[in-house]
Design a protein around this motif. Structure first.
Motif, PDB file in Angstrom:
ATOM      1  N   LEU A 132       0.289   0.452   3.624  1.00  0.00           N
ATOM      2  CA  LEU A 132      -1.039   0.835   3.135  1.00  0.00           C
ATOM      3  C   LEU A 132      -0.935   2.199   2.477  1.00  0.00           C
ATOM      4  O   LEU A 132      -0.496   3.173   3.105  1.00  0.00           O
ATOM      5  CB  LEU A 132      -2.041   0.888   4.284  1.00  0.00           C
ATOM      6  CG  LEU A 132      -3.426   1.476   3.957  1.00  0.00           C
ATOM      7  CD1 LEU A 132      -4.173   0.591   2.956  1.00  0.00           C
ATOM      8  CD2 LEU A 132      -4.246   1.656   5.230  1.00  0.00           C
ATOM      9  N   ILE A 133      -1.332   2.275   1.212  1.00  0.00           N
ATOM     10  CA  ILE A 133      -1.393   3.555   0.500  1.00  0.00           C
ATOM     11  C   ILE A 133      -2.858   3.886   0.238  1.00  0.00           C
ATOM     12  O   ILE A 133      -3.599   3.070  -0.318  1.00  0.00           O
ATOM     13  CB  ILE A 133      -0.609   3.496  -0.824  1.00  0.00           C
ATOM     14  CG1 ILE A 133       0.893   3.368  -0.533  1.00  0.00           C
ATOM     15  CG2 ILE A 133      -0.876   4.747  -1.668  1.00  0.00           C
ATOM     16  CD1 ILE A 133       1.765   3.361  -1.760  1.00  0.00           C
ATOM     17  N   GLU A 134      -3.257   5.083   0.642  1.00  0.00           N
ATOM     18  CA  GLU A 134      -4.658   5.506   0.510  1.00  0.00           C
ATOM     19  C   GLU A 134      -4.739   6.764  -0.359  1.00  0.00           C
ATOM     20  O   GLU A 134      -4.499   7.876   0.126  1.00  0.00           O
ATOM     21  CB  GLU A 134      -5.263   5.755   1.888  1.00  0.00           C
ATOM     22  CG  GLU A 134      -5.329   4.493   2.737  1.00  0.00           C
ATOM     23  CD  GLU A 134      -5.918   4.739   4.116  1.00  0.00           C
ATOM     24  OE1 GLU A 134      -6.906   4.074   4.464  1.00  0.00           O
ATOM     25  OE2 GLU A 134      -5.375   5.609   4.836  1.00  0.00           O
ATOM     26  N   PRO A 135      -5.063   6.602  -1.637  1.00  0.00           N
ATOM     27  CA  PRO A 135      -5.202   7.769  -2.516  1.00  0.00           C
ATOM     28  C   PRO A 135      -6.533   8.486  -2.306  1.00  0.00           C
ATOM     29  O   PRO A 135      -7.532   7.891  -1.890  1.00  0.00           O
ATOM     30  CB  PRO A 135      -5.154   7.158  -3.929  1.00  0.00           C
ATOM     31  CG  PRO A 135      -4.701   5.737  -3.736  1.00  0.00           C
ATOM     32  CD  PRO A 135      -5.159   5.347  -2.365  1.00  0.00           C
ATOM     33  N   GLY A 136      -6.523   9.764  -2.639  1.00  0.00           N
ATOM     34  CA  GLY A 136      -7.766  10.498  -2.795  1.00  0.00           C
ATOM     35  C   GLY A 136      -8.292  10.291  -4.206  1.00  0.00           C
ATOM     36  O   GLY A 136      -7.999   9.278  -4.852  1.00  0.00           O
ATOM     37  N   ALA A 137      -9.076  11.238  -4.693  1.00  0.00           N
ATOM     38  CA  ALA A 137      -9.663  11.112  -6.030  1.00  0.00           C
ATOM     39  C   ALA A 137      -8.566  10.957  -7.082  1.00  0.00           C
ATOM     40  O   ALA A 137      -7.627  11.748  -7.141  1.00  0.00           O
ATOM     41  CB  ALA A 137     -10.517  12.340  -6.342  1.00  0.00           C
ATOM     42  N   MET A 183       4.204   6.180  -8.428  1.00  0.00           N
ATOM     43  CA  MET A 183       5.441   6.747  -7.902  1.00  0.00           C
ATOM     44  C   MET A 183       5.526   6.559  -6.392  1.00  0.00           C
ATOM     45  O   MET A 183       6.591   6.241  -5.841  1.00  0.00           O
ATOM     46  CB  MET A 183       5.526   8.235  -8.250  1.00  0.00           C
ATOM     47  CG  MET A 183       6.843   8.885  -7.871  1.00  0.00           C
ATOM     48  SD  MET A 183       8.267   8.216  -8.791  1.00  0.00           S
ATOM     49  CE  MET A 183       7.907   8.859 -10.434  1.00  0.00           C
ATOM     50  N   ALA A 184       4.391   6.721  -5.710  1.00  0.00           N
ATOM     51  CA  ALA A 184       4.369   6.520  -4.260  1.00  0.00           C
ATOM     52  C   ALA A 184       4.660   5.067  -3.901  1.00  0.00           C
ATOM     53  O   ALA A 184       5.364   4.773  -2.925  1.00  0.00           O
ATOM     54  CB  ALA A 184       3.021   6.950  -3.699  1.00  0.00           C
ATOM     55  N   VAL A 185       4.122   4.147  -4.689  1.00  0.00           N
ATOM     56  CA  VAL A 185       4.379   2.727  -4.462  1.00  0.00           C
ATOM     57  C   VAL A 185       5.873   2.439  -4.576  1.00  0.00           C
ATOM     58  O   VAL A 185       6.471   1.784  -3.703  1.00  0.00           O
ATOM     59  CB  VAL A 185       3.585   1.863  -5.466  1.00  0.00           C
ATOM     60  CG1 VAL A 185       4.081   0.421  -5.459  1.00  0.00           C
ATOM     61  CG2 VAL A 185       2.097   1.921  -5.150  1.00  0.00           C
ATOM     62  N   ILE A 199       4.394  -6.546   1.378  1.00  0.00           N
ATOM     63  CA  ILE A 199       2.990  -6.553   0.955  1.00  0.00           C
ATOM     64  C   ILE A 199       2.491  -5.123   1.001  1.00  0.00           C
ATOM     65  O   ILE A 199       2.556  -4.463   2.044  1.00  0.00           O
ATOM     66  CB  ILE A 199       2.143  -7.463   1.860  1.00  0.00           C
ATOM     67  CG1 ILE A 199       2.615  -8.913   1.723  1.00  0.00           C
ATOM     68  CG2 ILE A 199       0.653  -7.346   1.511  1.00  0.00           C
ATOM     69  CD1 ILE A 199       1.991  -9.862   2.722  1.00  0.00           C
ATOM     70  N   LEU A 200       2.020  -4.657  -0.128  1.00  0.00           N
ATOM     71  CA  LEU A 200       1.551  -3.278  -0.229  1.00  0.00           C
ATOM     72  C   LEU A 200       0.092  -3.284  -0.663  1.00  0.00           C
ATOM     73  O   LEU A 200      -0.245  -3.815  -1.715  1.00  0.00           O
ATOM     74  CB  LEU A 200       2.411  -2.498  -1.222  1.00  0.00           C
ATOM     75  CG  LEU A 200       2.296  -0.985  -1.182  1.00  0.00           C
ATOM     76  CD1 LEU A 200       3.617  -0.333  -1.566  1.00  0.00           C
ATOM     77  CD2 LEU A 200       1.176  -0.498  -2.085  1.00  0.00           C
ATOM     78  N   ASN A 201      -0.765  -2.725   0.179  1.00  0.00           N
ATOM     79  CA  ASN A 201      -2.199  -2.676  -0.083  1.00  0.00           C
ATOM     80  C   ASN A 201      -2.607  -1.286  -0.556  1.00  0.00           C
ATOM     81  O   ASN A 201      -2.274  -0.283   0.090  1.00  0.00           O
ATOM     82  CB  ASN A 201      -2.981  -3.030   1.183  1.00  0.00           C
ATOM     83  CG  ASN A 201      -2.771  -4.455   1.620  1.00  0.00           C
ATOM     84  OD1 ASN A 201      -2.573  -5.349   0.791  1.00  0.00           O
ATOM     85  ND2 ASN A 201      -2.802  -4.709   2.923  1.00  0.00           N
ATOM     86  N   ILE A 202      -3.328  -1.236  -1.662  1.00  0.00           N
ATOM     87  CA  ILE A 202      -3.890   0.023  -2.141  1.00  0.00           C
ATOM     88  C   ILE A 202      -5.285   0.165  -1.543  1.00  0.00           C
ATOM     89  O   ILE A 202      -6.194  -0.615  -1.865  1.00  0.00           O
ATOM     90  CB  ILE A 202      -3.961   0.076  -3.678  1.00  0.00           C
ATOM     91  CG1 ILE A 202      -2.579  -0.169  -4.295  1.00  0.00           C
ATOM     92  CG2 ILE A 202      -4.538   1.423  -4.124  1.00  0.00           C
ATOM     93  CD1 ILE A 202      -1.535   0.873  -3.976  1.00  0.00           C
ATOM     94  N   GLY A 203      -5.439   1.122  -0.655  1.00  0.00           N
ATOM     95  CA  GLY A 203      -6.737   1.401  -0.047  1.00  0.00           C
ATOM     96  C   GLY A 203      -7.359   2.624  -0.665  1.00  0.00           C
ATOM     97  O   GLY A 203      -7.283   2.842  -1.882  1.00  0.00           O
ATOM     98  N   SER A 204      -7.950   3.469   0.174  1.00  0.00           N
ATOM     99  CA  SER A 204      -8.595   4.684  -0.324  1.00  0.00           C
ATOM    100  C   SER A 204      -8.838   5.636   0.835  1.00  0.00           C
ATOM    101  O   SER A 204      -9.115   5.208   1.965  1.00  0.00           O
ATOM    102  CB  SER A 204      -9.933   4.351  -0.995  1.00  0.00           C
ATOM    103  OG  SER A 204     -10.659   5.525  -1.291  1.00  0.00           O
TER     104      SER A 204
END
Length: 252
Positions: free
Chosen positions: A191-196, A226-228, A146-151
């Motif tokens: 959990l992946i947290e991108p910036g802008a 790509m990170a995912v 399970i991969l969650n895209i956060g921020s």
């Protein structure tokens, strides 16, 4: 070690993947990349036209790509249940859930309870509901991711974005507790947290966003895809628990 392209394809090919918000921005780029590695994807979005366009693009990149779409409003429990009925009917299970769907929102001083509720249901409760359904199936199989895209907003907490920040902070805490619950069952949580990032959620014009990307002040959605993929191809012994991705010159 094998060549990376061969290795990534072997790790991802044939995987049964559900991607929420898979028709625009980060979600769309995740779909296109995973399809290129041979994943079988079900995507959901609120608009059939965007679903059709994403599937057409997937097929243009990888002829014969296995990509299906479900129209769904993730603020509605019945729509989420319908997605997983489709998952069961088409896939008979699920290997990877990517919780990505999200709406932008500003300050709590804007809007009303109905609008806040819709945002929270879409941005946070849908992650929880989809995770419940996916984890139930993954537990039975003894594996899953399970991969969650956060921020990065969860940490930066910008002024004027309190509602959005609340949902992304919730995802951060949810992901950290979730990993402790699911790891013993063989289920990975990331959990992946991108910036802008250059998506429709950014209010700037296309020209302004392209300039920010060129100047190293904004990411492209494909950077997150790509990170995912990197997180998904790790050996079973290895978990990428959290990843923060910032534009080079976004000084936060």
């Amino acid at each position: 070690m094998k060549g990376l392209n061969t290795y990534w394809k072997e790790k991802i090919s044939g995987k049964r993947v559900l991607i929420t918000g898979g028709t625009t921005g980060i979600g769309r780029e995740i779909v296109l990349l995973l399809i290129s590695f041979g994943a079988r994807c079900i995507i959901c979005g609120r608009h059939q036209a965007q679903i059709d366009e994403t599937i057409a693009e997937a097929n243009s990149i990888s002829p014969g790509a296995y990509c299906l779409g479900v129209v769904a409003d993730l603020s509605k429990n019945e729509d989420i249940e319908n997605i997983f009925h489709t998952v069961d009917n088409i896939f008979g299970g699920i290997d990877i859930l990517i919780n990505n769907a999200a709406l932008g929102y500003g300050s709590i001083m804007e809007g009303d309870y109905e609008k806040w509720s819709y945002t929270v249901q879409t941005n946070l409760l849908s992650y929880m509901a989809c995770t419940h359904h996916a984890a139930t199936r993954m537990k039975a199989a003894g594996s899953g991711h399970i991969l969650n895209i956060g921020s990065m907003s969860a940490d930066v907490r910008e002024e004027g974005s309190s509602v959005y920040v609340a949902t992304k902070s919730g995802i951060q805490g949810f992901s950290e507790a979730l990993r402790k619950e699911l790891n013993p069952d063989g289920i990975k949580v990331t959990l992946i947290e991108p910036g802008a990032t250059d998506t429709d959620m950014q209010e700037a014009s296309n020209d302004e966003k392209l300039l920010q990307v060129a100047q190293g002040e904004m990411l492209k959605a494909e950077d997150i895809a790509m990170a995912v993929a990197f997180c998904l191809v790790q050996p079973d012994r290895c978990d990428i628990v959290g990843m923060q991705i910032r534009p080079h010159l976004q000084l936060i």
